[in-house]
Scaffold this motif. Structure first.
Motif, mmCIF file in Angstrom:
data_model
loop_
_atom_site.group_PDB
_atom_site.id
_atom_site.type_symbol
_atom_site.label_atom_id
_atom_site.label_comp_id
_atom_site.label_asym_id
_atom_site.label_seq_id
_atom_site.Cartn_x
_atom_site.Cartn_y
_atom_site.Cartn_z
ATOM 1 N N ILE A 1 80.043 73.787 -22.213
ATOM 2 C CA ILE A 1 80.675 72.575 -21.663
ATOM 3 C C ILE A 1 81.191 72.877 -20.256
ATOM 4 O O ILE A 1 80.974 72.107 -19.320
ATOM 5 C CB ILE A 1 81.826 72.083 -22.581
ATOM 6 N N ARG A 2 81.883 74.006 -20.105
ATOM 7 C CA ARG A 2 82.431 74.376 -18.801
ATOM 8 C C ARG A 2 81.323 74.627 -17.771
ATOM 9 O O ARG A 2 81.537 74.455 -16.579
ATOM 10 C CB ARG A 2 83.328 75.609 -18.903
ATOM 11 N N LEU A 3 80.148 75.044 -18.230
ATOM 12 C CA LEU A 3 79.017 75.265 -17.321
ATOM 13 C C LEU A 3 78.349 73.955 -16.897
ATOM 14 O O LEU A 3 77.408 73.966 -16.107
ATOM 15 C CB LEU A 3 77.980 76.181 -17.982
ATOM 16 N N GLY A 4 78.817 72.847 -17.445
ATOM 17 C CA GLY A 4 78.277 71.543 -17.049
ATOM 18 C C GLY A 4 77.084 71.090 -17.854
ATOM 19 O O GLY A 4 76.427 70.110 -17.512
ATOM 20 N N ILE A 5 76.784 71.782 -18.950
ATOM 21 C CA ILE A 5 75.652 71.394 -19.788
ATOM 22 C C ILE A 5 76.032 70.144 -20.579
ATOM 23 O O ILE A 5 77.105 70.075 -21.175
ATOM 24 C CB ILE A 5 75.251 72.558 -20.727
ATOM 25 N N LYS A 6 75.166 69.156 -20.581
ATOM 26 C CA LYS A 6 75.445 67.886 -21.263
ATOM 27 C C LYS A 6 74.558 67.655 -22.482
ATOM 28 O O LYS A 6 74.930 66.963 -23.408
ATOM 29 C CB LYS A 6 75.268 66.703 -20.295
ATOM 30 N N ASP A 7 73.346 68.204 -22.462
ATOM 31 C CA ASP A 7 72.386 68.014 -23.549
ATOM 32 C C ASP A 7 72.912 68.703 -24.814
ATOM 33 O O ASP A 7 73.160 69.913 -24.811
ATOM 34 C CB ASP A 7 71.037 68.592 -23.141
ATOM 35 N N THR A 8 73.045 67.941 -25.897
ATOM 36 C CA THR A 8 73.603 68.468 -27.139
ATOM 37 C C THR A 8 72.826 69.679 -27.641
ATOM 38 O O THR A 8 73.409 70.656 -28.092
ATOM 39 C CB THR A 8 73.635 67.363 -28.223
ATOM 40 N N ARG A 9 71.511 69.650 -27.539
ATOM 41 C CA ARG A 9 70.693 70.786 -28.007
ATOM 42 C C ARG A 9 70.974 72.041 -27.196
ATOM 43 O O ARG A 9 70.910 73.152 -27.709
ATOM 44 C CB ARG A 9 69.211 70.440 -27.965
ATOM 45 N N GLN A 10 71.276 71.877 -25.925
ATOM 46 C CA GLN A 10 71.567 73.026 -25.059
ATOM 47 C C GLN A 10 73.022 73.497 -25.225
ATOM 48 O O GLN A 10 73.315 74.677 -25.046
ATOM 49 C CB GLN A 10 71.298 72.686 -23.592
ATOM 50 N N LEU A 11 73.902 72.571 -25.579
ATOM 51 C CA LEU A 11 75.324 72.921 -25.757
ATOM 52 C C LEU A 11 75.540 73.938 -26.865
ATOM 53 O O LEU A 11 76.489 74.703 -26.825
ATOM 54 C CB LEU A 11 76.154 71.666 -26.040
ATOM 55 N N ILE A 12 74.676 73.929 -27.862
ATOM 56 C CA ILE A 12 74.890 74.806 -29.021
ATOM 57 C C ILE A 12 74.177 76.153 -28.880
ATOM 58 O O ILE A 12 74.299 77.002 -29.738
ATOM 59 C CB ILE A 12 74.457 74.102 -30.324
ATOM 60 N N LYS A 13 73.449 76.341 -27.786
ATOM 61 C CA LYS A 13 72.683 77.578 -27.605
ATOM 62 C C LYS A 13 73.476 78.592 -26.789
ATOM 63 O O LYS A 13 74.129 78.242 -25.804
ATOM 64 C CB LYS A 13 71.370 77.292 -26.891
ATOM 65 N N LYS A 14 73.360 79.842 -27.215
ATOM 66 C CA LYS A 14 73.977 80.918 -26.445
ATOM 67 C C LYS A 14 73.065 81.221 -25.269
ATOM 68 O O LYS A 14 71.866 81.403 -25.423
ATOM 69 C CB LYS A 14 74.144 82.159 -27.323
#
Length: 160
Positions: free
Chosen positions: A146-159
């Motif tokens: 979230i802090r990195l600015g990622i908005k896509d839910t699929r990408q939010l959960i990936k390390k």
């Protein structure tokens, strides 16, 4: 707000029928999300759901997991009661995700700006893990993304 207890059955393999008068009494009061209590043969489950309308019929999703817990099959009738969902997100927030968000005000503020559905998706994702440490780890990954600015839910959960 709560409905009277009513008897119903599976409408499809993943949903249960809700009488129109009961569903409309919740929807007219702006309560599309509800807490559902289902009882069958001395067993019960409670879960959050959204009232859905298809072709003039109302239903809520009823997962195979809950059907199995109760021992319900397609031709069984069971007792249901709807309650007003007073939770902030339409689902109970896991303690681990709440604690991680509280410790990171920037991520928390961005999380709160997401749509209600995106917040629920992330909450359900964390709830899917039984181990508390795994929930913490997944919550930390989400807040970092979230802090990195990622908005896509699929990408939010990936390390990353």
């Amino acid at each position: 707000m709560k409905s009277p207890v009513f008897e119903t059955s599976l409408q499809s393999i993943h949903s249960i029928s809700i009488p129109s008068d009961i569903a409309e009494s919740f929807i007219s009061q702006n309560h599309k999300r509800v807490v559902v209590q289902v009882k069958y043969q001395n067993k019960s489950v409670q879960f959050h759901a959204a009232l859905q309308k298809r072709k003039e019929l109302f239903s809520v999703m009823f997962s195979k997991k809950y059907q199995k817990q109760l021992g319900v099959f397609s031709n069984d009738y069971f007792q249901v009661q709807l309650l007003e969902d007073t939770s902030k997100y339409g689902v109970e927030m896991p303690e681990e995700l709440e604690a991680v968000l509280q410790s990171d005000p920037e991520a928390s503020e961005i999380f709160e700006s997401f749509t209600a559905g995106k917040k629920r998706s992330l909450i359900y994702y964390v709830l899917g893990f039984k181990n508390s440490q795994t929930r913490i780890d997944k919550s930390l990954i989400i807040t970092e993304n979230i802090r990195l600015g990622i908005k896509d839910t699929r990408q939010l959960i990936k390390k990353l």
